[in-house]
Design a protein around this motif. Sequence first.
Motif, PDB file in Angstrom:
ATOM      1  N   CYS A 113     -11.956  -7.531  13.988  1.00 13.95           N
ATOM      2  CA  CYS A 113     -11.417  -7.913  15.300  1.00 13.95           C
ATOM      3  C   CYS A 113     -12.420  -8.831  15.993  1.00 13.95           C
ATOM      4  O   CYS A 113     -13.603  -8.508  16.073  1.00 13.95           O
ATOM      5  CB  CYS A 113     -11.179  -6.641  16.120  1.00 13.95           C
ATOM      6  N   TYR A 138     -12.756  -9.394  19.025  1.00 16.02           N
ATOM      7  CA  TYR A 138     -13.208  -8.838  20.304  1.00 16.02           C
ATOM      8  C   TYR A 138     -14.211  -7.699  20.128  1.00 16.02           C
ATOM      9  O   TYR A 138     -15.243  -7.675  20.772  1.00 16.02           O
ATOM     10  CB  TYR A 138     -12.012  -8.325  21.119  1.00 16.02           C
ATOM     11  N   SER A 174      -9.491  -5.790  11.690  1.00 18.72           N
ATOM     12  CA  SER A 174      -8.390  -6.506  12.352  1.00 18.72           C
ATOM     13  C   SER A 174      -7.076  -6.144  11.675  1.00 18.72           C
ATOM     14  O   SER A 174      -6.976  -6.131  10.455  1.00 18.72           O
ATOM     15  CB  SER A 174      -8.623  -8.014  12.284  1.00 18.72           C
ATOM     16  N   ASP A 229      -3.760 -12.034  17.381  1.00 19.30           N
ATOM     17  CA  ASP A 229      -3.578 -12.074  18.819  1.00 19.30           C
ATOM     18  C   ASP A 229      -3.576 -13.517  19.325  1.00 19.30           C
ATOM     19  O   ASP A 229      -4.352 -14.343  18.846  1.00 19.30           O
ATOM     20  CB  ASP A 229      -4.728 -11.293  19.476  1.00 19.30           C
ATOM     21  N   ALA A 240      -7.309  -9.559  15.528  1.00 20.61           N
ATOM     22  CA  ALA A 240      -7.608  -8.510  16.506  1.00 20.61           C
ATOM     23  C   ALA A 240      -7.135  -7.157  15.971  1.00 20.61           C
ATOM     24  O   ALA A 240      -6.196  -7.096  15.175  1.00 20.61           O
ATOM     25  CB  ALA A 240      -6.915  -8.814  17.828  1.00 20.61           C
ATOM     26  N   CYS A 270      -7.122  -3.585  20.702  1.00 18.25           N
ATOM     27  CA  CYS A 270      -7.417  -4.722  21.592  1.00 18.25           C
ATOM     28  C   CYS A 270      -6.151  -5.523  21.869  1.00 18.25           C
ATOM     29  O   CYS A 270      -5.903  -5.909  23.017  1.00 18.25           O
ATOM     30  CB  CYS A 270      -8.462  -5.638  20.957  1.00 18.25           C
ATOM     31  N   ASN A 271      -5.383  -5.775  20.846  1.00 19.47           N
ATOM     32  CA  ASN A 271      -4.174  -6.579  20.999  1.00 19.47           C
ATOM     33  C   ASN A 271      -3.221  -5.926  22.005  1.00 19.47           C
ATOM     34  O   ASN A 271      -2.692  -6.576  22.899  1.00 19.47           O
ATOM     35  CB  ASN A 271      -3.496  -6.744  19.631  1.00 19.47           C
ATOM     36  N   TYR A 294     -11.429  -9.932  28.178  1.00 19.64           N
ATOM     37  CA  TYR A 294     -12.584  -9.548  27.368  1.00 19.64           C
ATOM     38  C   TYR A 294     -13.808  -9.245  28.230  1.00 19.64           C
ATOM     39  O   TYR A 294     -14.563  -8.312  27.957  1.00 19.64           O
ATOM     40  CB  TYR A 294     -12.898 -10.657  26.356  1.00 19.64           C
TER      41      TYR A 294
END
Length: 133
Positions: A33, A35, A40, A44, A63, A67-68, A80
């Motif tokens: 990911c 972020y 992942s 995203d 992502a 997070c997504n 973020y």
Amino acid sequence: MHINDAVFLEDLCPKFRLRQWRKSIHKFTGKSCIYCGKPSESIDHVIPRSQGGLSTTENCVPACLSCNGDKSDENALFWYRKQKFYDPRRAMAIRAWLEGDLRLAIRLIQWANPNFRVNDKNYIKDESEYNAA
Ligand SMILES: [Zn+2]
């Protein structure tokens, strides 16, 4: 980023090309990911489609589902900055990715996550796929 050089999903329409494209995006970050660094599981849109974000490589990052889902329709850079796992190097990586400088983005992700190693062979192959797309 030159908008005329952008790869539009419509041009990649056949399912196979789409799958290859999604795969190549995950490969750029070693399937982590962008972020938080977890595996992942999704792609995203940095700038949400609802805000005019395009389905281009420059606007699509690997992502994790967490997070997504959490980011939802928010602008990724604003979202973020509020996260506990915020890392300025990753923020720079996201910015570089948005500008189409994947090489810099990958280097910044590597810097943020020393455990992540890019397989050079894969990377060179990926880049040629990216250019050809
Ligand atoms: Zn994540």
